[in-house]
Design an enzyme around this catalytic site. Structure first.
Site, PDB file in Angstrom:
ATOM      1  N   CYS A  42      43.015  65.959  46.435  1.00  0.00           N
ATOM      2  CA  CYS A  42      42.929  64.871  47.400  1.00  0.00           C
ATOM      3  C   CYS A  42      43.364  63.543  46.814  1.00  0.00           C
ATOM      4  O   CYS A  42      43.524  62.552  47.529  1.00  0.00           O
ATOM      5  CB  CYS A  42      41.500  64.709  47.893  1.00  0.00           C
ATOM      6  SG  CYS A  42      40.996  66.078  48.896  1.00  0.00           S
ATOM      7  N   CYS A 112      36.908  56.713  51.012  1.00  0.00           N
ATOM      8  CA  CYS A 112      36.615  56.253  49.647  1.00  0.00           C
ATOM      9  C   CYS A 112      35.168  55.776  49.551  1.00  0.00           C
ATOM     10  O   CYS A 112      34.521  55.953  48.515  1.00  0.00           O
ATOM     11  CB  CYS A 112      37.540  55.105  49.254  1.00  0.00           C
ATOM     12  SG  CYS A 112      39.260  55.610  49.157  1.00  0.00           S
TER      13      CYS A 112
END
Ligand SMILES: Cc1ncc(COP(=O)(O)O)c(C=O)c1O
Ligand SMILES: Cc1ncc(COP(=O)(O)O)c(C=O)c1O
Lengths: 159, 391, 391, 159
Positions: A42, A112
């Protein structure tokens, strides 16, 4: 809500500040807790080290992050938020708080903040295991779950 | 702060001479090129002259070039059109894994509509193997589409060999030459290509203008239907200003072609060598010779591309990580996966593409700024720590 | 010689203010709007601001407007897209006989692909009857597409009534508003319209830019696939200069809307009345009230349109005969056939469309020049002779 | 061949001259021959009147045309070419000659030259019928055939 509106910056000043001068970068030797989430696939890996004293206070915290600007900034601000807090308080940290503390994140980057929350949880989980602590907040938490948070985000789209 | 633009493969500024040629067509010579009165005929005349300026450079007939709104439209038109026109002959299409999304996404859509698509592997430098093309051909194959120059790693594909194979098997051959225009000589009287896509904004022309070359005799249904513009093959009031700008840009590109290529290659090599010398664990992608003259593509191990771009941006340097089109999502690039890079290294990719306004000082500046950036990010990275620990 | 442009419905000059806003985006602010660095983000920001400037005028959300290369692409995308998306629900489309070719030719292609299309008749003034729309609906109907203002005879269609019928029957409603933008207030928060097509060059913006409004919730597959631009719905590097110019043009149009409409209607009426007074055997097409503010459409019996246009052109007057798109072929216009005109009269059609740079002097000049031209051509015509002989 | 190349005019100077100042417009009363071709549907009708004397010389010729600029110019120039010629010579007129005499016509307009040739033939046909003349050139000629010449032309296309 969307702090980016009317700006031509992708990131807020706060994000840029934490990206440029990240707080608490590094490692802690023999940390009481250490957690890592994300994966290379990712493109984000966050590792958090915790120094926790006998009173369950986070005396020190350090991070290392492989990832984009917002991943670095989210790690940095998360460490700032929880440093000095009790483990119990630190467990209250949500990704939304991280986003807010950063003055907002673009929708595609919200994952995030989720990573930062998860990395902290993973480090506390490690501590709990090592020191035989139980926290209801960690119930069902699996540090190796490895969800692809991107999925969720893509839907929001970017304008 | 110093501004250094190194993303010429994403888009280029319109050259001043190009803009100057365009301007009258906005306000004075604005007539509709399909109209009968003088200003309309003048517009049509100058549009046809522009077409001829371009086809003279490409060595094809003006009747073989149709203006579009850009490279994406040209790719979509070529592929969807041939698929439709030749559906009764077969349903198999051959392409490569490193095409632009304007080719790949169209192919994926066609798959949903019953086409079979072979996505050819490429080697570690990004080359499509002509033998693999030939091996993939079936009696159902109606179209081969392989790009001329890859937009990400700059590899120049062997389209002559591929085109000859296509011709031998009487299969239509399309190539996306968006990155090739102005960076390679293109002689359509020699190339075994049936359809070729172009875009103006990659050669110092305006955005929103492109073209599709369609070899005489190739039947291609319209993608955008309506008015009788472009000899009934592409509807829509002609963007005369854009087309004239495109022609001027192509003229400039080929008037100064050798100079442009030489300058770029020299700077490109200095930049690549400089980065390899000053930054350890750096890998150059693509071939070092069969390469777009302005393309520098490197991967820095242990770090992630967006953080490199952001750091560069703070120093006034504009680069990209993967194709400009995909950098919004920052998925690991399909091109880098196709050349066999691991995720760890593919994520740390940086594309710096130089062009006609790049100076030697710009190269120096990047060579000065980049090493400390990479170093700083690596020191933050858990992967770097692991790797160095393991040494 | 005096130059009088009266073909504003074919295309308009770019206003100076529009051009001035566009210019920086060619050479300085040229960054790719999909890129991550400052110049790219700036481009994206200003493009999104442009989008919002337009959607604020149209009273819809910025997420509902996608930029295209013009009106034709918008029409193609809307109709082909809905046909594809809703194919499993039915195969019937309702449109009118007087649509622009960008609608009609797409419908004809869809017929070849298995769709049923009802082309509704219009009355003598060019109105589509909402009752006829409702009567045409079957359980297979997936799309209704009827234009807002006809480009040839200027008739304003009852799209509110048609849209309400569509909504009642849960059928998608598209309208081509290319001629309506800037000439009618458009409030998408009130209009029962699901998709609406626009083009910049009809409102003093640049050619090669348009937009499609897609109401939230309407699923529409891409026409041009590839990069992730326009929220993944329209691939191709964004034409930022064109988009900014479009926004400025729309701003100017709606900032001065009432003034513009009033001025045009006054001049239009003077021109129509003047022609009727001075030229016998003249017929006004379309409705006198529900009409594009700048549209004058007349048919002069016994003569042919191109010879009128040529004669006008020799006097510096630019007009058209039928839609600008079709005047190249000079087939009798499908719109004039649809309103029931005989070939004799339809061939003698003249469209004079006025706009923001038209002056009262221009009207005078045309009223002075046109009568002798018509007279001269009639005196050459065998039809005139017959008709007058028969009287 | 294509005289339009390199010009931004649709028509040559000669076409424009004959369109603006057409020669021999009008009618001839009791003409020896009169022919009309074309139809309203196609948008062109040409009628030609012939005054032919006993020596089979075209003493006078007039036309009336409903049609586009090139139809008018083609009629005009055709009358100029054959005026004063013998009927036999006039029958040699081809549409190509008309096009050439006009300095070229755009491809989509070539059918106008065909019409001019046909209108002249139709007028001579009328004369032949009335005066019992036979011309091999008229064999198979049908003044009412009414072909749609457009078809043929469309293929050439316009650039
Ligand atoms: C009603 C209508 N629809 C569509 C179009 C096509 O627009 P564009 O020329 O921008 O493709 C036009 C004009 O040409 C028009 O008048
Ligand atoms: C190889 C290639 N093909 C197609 C395109 C699409 O061109 P455009 O942006 O003009 O639609 C690009 C650039 O974006 C490209 O690099």
């Amino acid at each position: 809500m969307n702090k980016r509106k009317g700006q031509n910056k992708m990131y807020t000043e706060i994000v840029m500040d934490h990206f440029t001068n990240p707080r608490n970068v590094g490692e802690i030797e023999n940390a009481e807790g250490m957690g890592e989430v994300g994966n290379v696939k990712c493109g984000d890996i966050m590792r958090i080290y915790l120094r926790i004293n006998a009173d369950e206070i986070i005396e020190d915290i350090k991070f290392k992050t492989f990832g984009c600007g917002s991943a670095i900034a989210a790690s940095s601000i998360a460490t700032v938020i929880v440093k000095g807090k009790s483990v119990k308080d630190a467990l209250q940290l949500t990704n939304k708080q991280v986003v807010d503390a950063l003055g907002g994140l673009p929708p595609v980057k919200v994952h995030c903040s989720v990573l930062a929350e998860q990395a902290l949880k993973a480090a506390i989980y490690d501590y709990a295991k090592k020191f035989g602590k139980e926290y209801p907040e960690l119930e069902g938490f699996d540090p190796d779950a490895d969800d692809d948070h991107h999925d969720l985000i893509e839907e929001i789209g970017e304008f | 702060m110093r501004q250094v633009y190194m993303d010429y493969s994403a888009t280029t500024p319109v050259k001043e001479e190009v803009l100057q040629e365009m301007i009258p067509y906005f306000t004075e010579k604005f007539g509709n090129a399909s109209s009968i009165y003088s200003t309309g005929r003048q517009a049509k005349h100058e549009m046809d002259a522009a077409r001829k300026r371009i086809t003279d450079r490409l060595h094809c007939a003006p009747e073989e070039l149709y203006f579009t709104s850009g490279g994406s439209e040209a790719d979509n038109w070529a592929i969807k059109g041939i698929a439709k026109a030749r559906r009764s002959k077969g349903n198999h299409i051959i392409t490569s894994k490193i095409e632009h999304h304007a080719v790949l996404h169209v192919c994926e859509t066609l798959e949903k509509e019953g086409f079979d698509v072979t996505y050819l592997d490429v080697d570690a430098k990004g080359f499509v193997d002509p033998k693999a093309v030939e091996a993939a051909i079936t009696d159902q194959t109606i179209l081969i589409t392989v790009m001329y120059i890859n937009n990400e790693i700059g590899t120049i594909e062997p389209i002559v060999e591929i085109g000859e194979i296509a011709r031998k098997h009487q299969i239509v051959f399309h190539t996306d030459a968006v990155q090739a225009l102005g960076n390679l000589p293109i002689d359509l009287s020699q190339l075994p290509v049936d359809l070729m896509s172009f875009s103006a904004h990659k050669v110092y022309g305006p955005k929103g203008v492109g073209a599709l070359y369609v070899r005489k005799g190739i039947r291609l249904p319209n993608l955008i239907e309506g008015g009788a513009q472009e000899r009934r093959r592409r509807a829509g009031t002609e963007n005369v200003a854009g087309i004239v700008g495109f022609a001027k840009a192509v003229d400039l590109a080929y008037d100064h072609f050798d100079e442009h290529v030489e300058r770029l290659i020299a700077m490109r090599e200095r930049l690549i060598e400089g980065l390899l010398d000053s930054i350890p664990d750096t890998r150059v992608s693509g071939d070092r010779k069969q390469r777009h003259p302005g393309n520098v593509h490197v991967c820095f191990k242990y770090i992630e591309g967006e953080s490199i771009l952001l750091s560069l941006d703070m120093m006034g340097i504009a680069g990209s990580s993967g194709s400009a089109c995909t950098s919004g999502s920052l998925d690991p690039s399909h091109v880098l996966m196709a050349i066999g890079l691991g995720h760890d290294i593919a994520h740390g990719s940086l594309r710096l593409t130089i062009g006609d306004f790049t100076t030697e000082d710009d190269i120096d500046y990047v060579l000065e700024q980049l090493p400390p950036i990479i170093d700083r990010l690596r020191r933050m990275s858990p992967l770097y720590e692991q790797a160095k620990g393991a040494e």
